[in-house]
Motif scaffolding. Structure first.
Motif, PDB file in Angstrom:
ATOM      1  N   ALA A  90       0.832  -1.046  -0.017  1.00 15.08           N
ATOM      2  CA  ALA A  90       0.075  -0.067   0.039  1.00 15.08           C
ATOM      3  C   ALA A  90       0.907   1.249  -0.053  1.00 15.08           C
ATOM      4  N   ALA A  91       0.459   2.540   0.000  1.00 19.87           N
ATOM      5  CA  ALA A  91       1.116   3.642  -0.055  1.00 19.87           C
ATOM      6  C   ALA A  91       1.903   3.668   1.038  1.00 19.87           C
ATOM      7  N   GLY A  92       3.274   3.679   0.783  1.00 17.42           N
ATOM      8  CA  GLY A  92       4.418   3.649   2.198  1.00 17.42           C
ATOM      9  C   GLY A  92       4.634   2.337   2.751  1.00 17.42           C
ATOM     10  N   ILE A  93       3.864   1.435   2.438  1.00 17.91           N
ATOM     11  CA  ILE A  93       4.013   0.221   3.045  1.00 17.91           C
ATOM     12  C   ILE A  93       4.552  -1.014   2.114  1.00 17.91           C
ATOM     13  N   TYR A  94       5.536  -1.542   2.425  1.00 14.29           N
ATOM     14  CA  TYR A  94       6.368  -2.690   1.442  1.00 14.29           C
ATOM     15  C   TYR A  94       6.499  -3.985   2.232  1.00 14.29           C
ATOM     16  N   SER A  95       6.408  -5.154   1.629  1.00 16.67           N
ATOM     17  CA  SER A  95       6.841  -6.285   1.804  1.00 16.67           C
ATOM     18  C   SER A  95       8.199  -6.479   1.510  1.00 16.67           C
ATOM     19  N   VAL A  96       8.783  -6.892   2.532  1.00 10.38           N
ATOM     20  CA  VAL A  96      10.347  -6.810   2.263  1.00 10.38           C
ATOM     21  C   VAL A  96      11.123  -8.153   2.465  1.00 10.38           C
ATOM     22  N   ALA A  97      12.048  -8.683   1.337  1.00  5.77           N
ATOM     23  CA  ALA A  97      12.662  -9.911   1.782  1.00  5.77           C
ATOM     24  C   ALA A  97      13.982  -9.650   1.948  1.00  5.77           C
ATOM     25  N   LEU A  98      14.715  -9.643   3.150  1.00  2.00           N
ATOM     26  CA  LEU A  98      16.044  -9.075   3.291  1.00  2.00           C
ATOM     27  C   LEU A  98      16.596 -10.509   3.356  1.00  2.00           C
ATOM     28  N   THR A  99      17.896 -10.698   2.695  1.00  3.03           N
ATOM     29  CA  THR A  99      18.591 -11.866   2.389  1.00  3.03           C
ATOM     30  C   THR A  99      20.061 -11.564   3.213  1.00  3.03           C
ATOM     31  N   GLU A 100      20.383 -12.346   4.162  1.00  2.00           N
ATOM     32  CA  GLU A 100      21.627 -11.992   4.792  1.00  2.00           C
ATOM     33  C   GLU A 100      22.497 -13.382   4.307  1.00  2.00           C
ATOM     34  N   PRO A 147      25.055 -20.558   5.223  1.00  2.00           N
ATOM     35  CA  PRO A 147      23.911 -20.648   4.250  1.00  2.00           C
ATOM     36  C   PRO A 147      23.205 -19.226   4.522  1.00  2.00           C
ATOM     37  N   ARG A 148      22.431 -18.872   3.286  1.00  2.00           N
ATOM     38  CA  ARG A 148      21.908 -17.736   3.132  1.00  2.00           C
ATOM     39  C   ARG A 148      20.676 -17.820   4.279  1.00  2.00           C
ATOM     40  N   THR A 149      20.263 -16.664   4.876  1.00  2.00           N
ATOM     41  CA  THR A 149      19.041 -16.418   5.707  1.00  2.00           C
ATOM     42  C   THR A 149      18.187 -15.518   5.340  1.00  2.00           C
ATOM     43  N   GLN A 150      16.964 -15.633   5.205  1.00  3.93           N
ATOM     44  CA  GLN A 150      16.166 -14.601   4.464  1.00  3.93           C
ATOM     45  C   GLN A 150      15.297 -14.140   5.896  1.00  3.93           C
ATOM     46  N   PHE A 151      14.821 -13.194   5.671  1.00  5.10           N
ATOM     47  CA  PHE A 151      14.145 -12.178   6.893  1.00  5.10           C
ATOM     48  C   PHE A 151      12.963 -11.748   6.178  1.00  5.10           C
ATOM     49  N   PRO A 152      11.878 -12.214   6.136  1.00  3.89           N
ATOM     50  CA  PRO A 152      10.611 -11.355   5.574  1.00  3.89           C
ATOM     51  C   PRO A 152      10.111 -10.231   6.899  1.00  3.89           C
ATOM     52  N   GLN A 153       9.868  -9.042   6.121  1.00  4.98           N
ATOM     53  CA  GLN A 153       9.506  -8.024   6.979  1.00  4.98           C
ATOM     54  C   GLN A 153       8.546  -7.414   6.500  1.00  4.98           C
ATOM     55  N   THR A 154       7.783  -6.444   7.134  1.00  2.00           N
ATOM     56  CA  THR A 154       6.970  -5.268   6.519  1.00  2.00           C
ATOM     57  C   THR A 154       7.550  -3.944   6.907  1.00  2.00           C
ATOM     58  N   ILE A 155       7.738  -3.304   6.118  1.00  2.00           N
ATOM     59  CA  ILE A 155       8.313  -2.031   6.443  1.00  2.00           C
ATOM     60  C   ILE A 155       7.441  -0.697   5.974  1.00  2.00           C
ATOM     61  N   THR A 156       7.154   0.015   7.048  1.00  2.00           N
ATOM     62  CA  THR A 156       6.353   1.366   6.587  1.00  2.00           C
ATOM     63  C   THR A 156       7.177   2.385   6.636  1.00  2.00           C
TER      64      THR A 156
END
Length: 163
Positions: A124-134, A140-149
Motif C-alpha cells: 500500500a502507499a508507503g508500506i512494503y513487503s520486504v525480503a531481506l537476505t543475509e 547458508p543464506r538466511t532470509q528475513f521477511p518483513q513489512t516496512i512502513t
C-alpha cells in the motif's frame, strides 16, 4: 567515445545482423572532432530501483527519494556502513525502533564480510513487503521477511516501522 565503441562491439558480437556490423564499422570511423555524447551504455548503467520490479535484489546505497530507496539505504547502512548512527538517521523521529546504541550493538553481532540484498514489493502507499537476505561468511543464506512502513517528511523518505 571508448565506452560507446565498446558497447557497439558488444552489440556486434551478440548478433548476426549484417546491417548492425556495417553501423558499427561506420561508428568506429567517426572523427575525434565529433561532439561527446552524454550517454551511459547499458552495460554501465546503475542498479535498477523501480518500485514495481519485485525481482530486483538491491545491494546499492539507496537514497531518500522513495520508500524502496530508503529501505535500501537503511539496509546498506546496517550491513555495509555498519553504523547505528547512519541507520537511525534514516528513521522517523518518533519511530519505535531501538536507540542508536542498541542498533549498533546488533550490527556488532553480525560478522564482518556479511553481505545482503533486499527486495521490496509495494503493499500500500508507503508500506512494503520486504525480503531481506543475509549472507554470512561460511554460512547458508538466511532470509528475513518483513513489512516496512516508510514516511515522507519534508521531501525525504524515512523508515518508520519494521514488523
Amino acid at each position: 567515445m571508448v565506452a560507446l565503441l565498446g558497447w557497439s562491439v558488444l552489440r556486434l558480437l551478440s548478433g548476426n545482423d549484417e546491417r548492425a556490423q556495417e553501423r558499427i564499422a561506420d561508428e568506429a570511423n567517426t572523427s575525434e572532432s565529433a561532439p561527446a555524447l552524454d550517454v551511459t551504455p547499458p552495460a554501465l548503467a546503475s542498479v535498477p530501483t523501480t518500485e514495481t520490479d519485485a525481482t530486483a535484489c538491491r545491494t546499492d546505497p539507496g537514497d531518500q527519494k522513495s520508500g524502496p530507496g530508503v529501505i535500501a539505504a537503511f539496509e546498506y547502512a546496517y550491513y555495509v556502513t555498519r553504523s547505528g548512527t547512519a541507520v537511525r538517521a534514516l528513521t522517523t523521529p518518533d519511530t519505535s525502533l531501538p536507540a542508536t546504541e542498541k542498533i549498533q550493538a546488533g550490527i556488532d553481532t553480525v560478522p564482518t564480510g556479511t553481505t545482503h540484498c533486499v527486495r521490496t514489493t509495494p503493499i500500500a502507499a508507503g508500506i512494503y513487503s520486504v525480503a531481506l537476505t543475509e549472507m554470512r561468511p561460511g554460512q547458508p543464506r538466511t532470509q528475513f521477511p518483513q513489512t516496512i512502513t516508510t514516511k515522507e517528511l519534508g521531501g525525504r523518505w524515512f523508515v518508520d516501522v519494521i514488523n
